[in-house]
Design a protein around this motif. Structure first.
Motif, PDB file in Angstrom:
ATOM      1  N   SER A 289       0.839  -1.195   0.000  1.00 37.12           N
ATOM      2  CA  SER A 289       0.000   0.000   0.000  1.00 37.12           C
ATOM      3  C   SER A 289       0.871   1.241   0.000  1.00 37.12           C
ATOM      4  CB  SER A 289      -0.897   0.018   1.247  1.00 37.12           C
ATOM      5  OG  SER A 289      -1.956  -0.893   1.114  1.00 37.12           O
ATOM      6  N   ASP A 292       0.419   6.931   1.759  1.00 32.30           N
ATOM      7  CA  ASP A 292      -0.734   7.756   2.102  1.00 32.30           C
ATOM      8  C   ASP A 292      -2.025   6.942   2.175  1.00 32.30           C
ATOM      9  OD1 ASP A 292      -0.856   7.150  -0.563  1.00 32.30           O
ATOM     10  OD2 ASP A 292      -1.507   9.147  -1.199  1.00 32.30           O
ATOM     11  N   ARG A 294      -3.587   5.345   4.545  1.00 30.34           N
ATOM     12  CA  ARG A 294      -4.515   5.608   5.652  1.00 30.34           C
ATOM     13  C   ARG A 294      -5.317   6.875   5.389  1.00 30.34           C
ATOM     14  NH1 ARG A 294      -4.915   8.177  10.565  1.00 30.34           N
ATOM     15  NH2 ARG A 294      -6.029   7.006  12.195  1.00 30.34           N
ATOM     16  N   ASP A 295      -4.625   7.928   4.937  1.00 33.04           N
ATOM     17  CA  ASP A 295      -5.323   9.181   4.649  1.00 33.04           C
ATOM     18  C   ASP A 295      -6.307   9.006   3.486  1.00 33.04           C
ATOM     19  OD1 ASP A 295      -3.944  10.462   6.652  1.00 33.04           O
ATOM     20  OD2 ASP A 295      -2.382  11.229   5.312  1.00 33.04           O
ATOM     21  N   ALA A 297      -7.870   6.244   2.663  1.00 31.53           N
ATOM     22  CA  ALA A 297      -9.016   5.472   3.127  1.00 31.53           C
ATOM     23  C   ALA A 297      -9.965   6.340   3.952  1.00 31.53           C
ATOM     24  CB  ALA A 297      -8.543   4.273   3.936  1.00 31.53           C
ATOM     25  N   LEU A 298      -9.422   7.233   4.779  1.00 30.90           N
ATOM     26  CA  LEU A 298     -10.272   8.131   5.573  1.00 30.90           C
ATOM     27  C   LEU A 298     -11.075   9.051   4.655  1.00 30.90           C
ATOM     28  CD1 LEU A 298      -7.856   9.061   8.505  1.00 30.90           C
ATOM     29  CD2 LEU A 298      -9.953   7.674   8.641  1.00 30.90           C
ATOM     30  N   TYR A 380     -10.690   2.765   0.102  1.00 28.32           N
ATOM     31  CA  TYR A 380     -11.526   2.506   1.276  1.00 28.32           C
ATOM     32  C   TYR A 380     -12.240   1.162   1.167  1.00 28.32           C
ATOM     33  CZ  TYR A 380     -15.420   2.662   4.521  1.00 28.32           C
ATOM     34  OH  TYR A 380     -16.327   2.334   5.505  1.00 28.32           O
ATOM     35  N   GLN A 383     -10.169  -1.875   1.751  1.00 28.87           N
ATOM     36  CA  GLN A 383      -9.586  -2.069   3.071  1.00 28.87           C
ATOM     37  C   GLN A 383     -10.618  -2.036   4.195  1.00 28.87           C
ATOM     38  OE1 GLN A 383      -6.382   0.836   3.341  1.00 28.87           O
ATOM     39  NE2 GLN A 383      -5.106  -0.331   1.907  1.00 28.87           N
ATOM     40  N   SER A 391      -3.887  -0.408  -1.266  1.00 32.04           N
ATOM     41  CA  SER A 391      -4.469   0.829  -1.787  1.00 32.04           C
ATOM     42  C   SER A 391      -4.207   0.976  -3.278  1.00 32.04           C
ATOM     43  CB  SER A 391      -3.858   2.035  -1.056  1.00 32.04           C
ATOM     44  OG  SER A 391      -2.457   2.127  -1.333  1.00 32.04           O
TER      45      SER A 391
END
Length: 406
Positions: A289, A292, A294-295, A297-298, A380, A383, A391
């Motif tokens: 992945s 970035d 995590r960002d 996915a948020l 998103y 995951q 990602s």
């Protein structure tokens, strides 16, 4: 009854039996041609059935599919059953030249002589359509047909399907259809740089050349692309275009529409039986992945709530038969991310089938979502919930934004 009367009666009986046998062979041939999805390649858009003209794209250039009607000059009218068997079984044309493997003789070689004869009998009943075959546009050196000799030596194993006595009749029928007439591995396998299928492990999935869809691994065992599917799920997808695990989208939608929905219940069940027997897989190799992720996915969660949750539900489980689940959906979690990106951009269109004549479709979001937003929502859903796929990036989205949806 006189001797002459008896002879005439016997002759009539023999003639009637011969006609019935011939009709049965033609009817069986029509069914087998449907199983083989022959019309998909050999019918041009808005063209006469089986009259050729549709271009088969390959990474090496385009190859027009030939005319299969009974026209003597441009079709199969001058062919014999032996000629047709040689083409299917050995990949050799009417004049003895080596055919290019865009025609899947690499799989069709497994078809029995009785079945090729039946298919040929059916094709000979088609109305003759005079449509000259156009030349291919293969690039040099791939246009040198003499190179097919070494290619065949390296990558082609000729031979009819041999039943496994240790297996059930259903398994053997399913293996015959999947490996041979259905030619599933032609899409559901990786290709090497010479265009040959990577056959081990069998049906392990790969990107369909030029069309740029990911055809999934078909193992139903642990680590397989259909892990968690039941045989009933497989039959439902092939028969109706949808199942509780997802819907047929992209090239598979056409396969269902033209071919598999018309198969007998016994053949569908046999195919599912065979796929169920495929071995478990090692965990698929996934790319890392992005930093970035995590960002992304948020941000993607916000996009999902605004654009997707009404149909696919907040928990990703879908809604009824209309909207398929995203949680555990192989089209969402494939190793590449291609299918999810393309469906978000160009929409998802399941096939219309006799069992599902008015399928629900997903609209395209290419005009509504930027590359960043599309990458975010795809990341998103890949995951979220039980999904654990890597990602995708805005660059990945950009690469497929201009690719045609089919």
């Amino acid at each position: 009854m006189t001797t002459m009367s008896r002879l005439l009666a016997l002759f009539s009986l023999v003639l009637a039996s011969t006609v019935t046998f011939a009709d049965d062979a033609v009817q069986r041939g029509q069914y087998l041609a449907t199983v083989g999805d022959c019309a998909a390649c050999h019918t041009a858009r808005n063209g006469q059935p089986f009259a050729g003209g549709r271009v088969v794209p390959t990474p090496f250039g385009a190859i027009p599919a030939p005319n299969l009607t009974s026209d003597r000059d441009t079709g199969l009218g001058a062919w014999s059953a032996d000629d047709f068997y040689r083409a299917m079984h050995s990949g050799k044309g009417h004049d003895g030249t080596s055919l290019y493997p865009a025609f899947p003789f690499t799989s069709y070689t497994k078809i029995t002589r009785a079945d090729t004869d039946a298919i040929f009998a059916y094709l000979k009943t088609l109305p003759a359509v005079r449509r000259a075959n156009t030349d291919d546009t293969l690039r040099w050196p791939y246009s040198m047909r003499s190179l097919m000799g070494p290619w065949r030596t390296l990558y082609f194993s000729e031979g009819e399907f041999q039943p496994d006595a240790a297996r059930s009749a259903a398994w053997n029928r399913g293996a015959y259809l999947v490996q041979g007439l259905g030619h599933c591995n032609e899409c559901h396998a990786r290709r090497n740089s010479f265009g040959a299928m990577v056959e081990e492990p069998f049906l392990a999935g790969g990107i369909v050349p030029v069309q740029n869809w990911y055809a999934p691994d078909l193992s139903m065992g642990a680590g397989g692309g259909l892990a968690g599917w039941t045989e009933a799920d497989v039959v439902a997808l092939l028969k109706t275009g949808r199942s509780r695990k997802g819907a047929a989208i992209g090239p598979m939608a056409e396969v269902v529409m033209r071919s598999t929905q018309h198969l007998s219940e016994g053949d569908l069940a046999a195919m599912a039986t065979y796929l169920k027997s495929l071995p478990a897989r090692d965990p698929p190799r996934m790319r890392e992945s992005g930093a970035d992720a995590r960002d992304l996915a948020l941000r993607g969660r916000t996009v999902y709530v605004e654009q997707c949750a009404d149909c696919h539900a907040a928990d990703g489980r879908g809604k009824g038969e209309a909207y398929p689940p995203l949680d555990g959906n192989g089209s969402v979690t494939d190793p590449t991310g291609i299918n999810a990106i393309r469906i978000v951009l160009t929409g998802g269109f399941a096939p219309a089938t006799a069992s599902n004549p008015r399928p629900y479709s997903m609209p395209p979001f290419s005009q509504k979502l930027s590359d960043d937003d599309a990458a975010a929502v795809v990341t998103y859903i890949r995951q979220a919930w039980s999904n654990k796929a890597p990602s995708v990036s805005p660059n990945d989205v950009r690469a497929y934004r201009s690719v045609p949806g089919g």
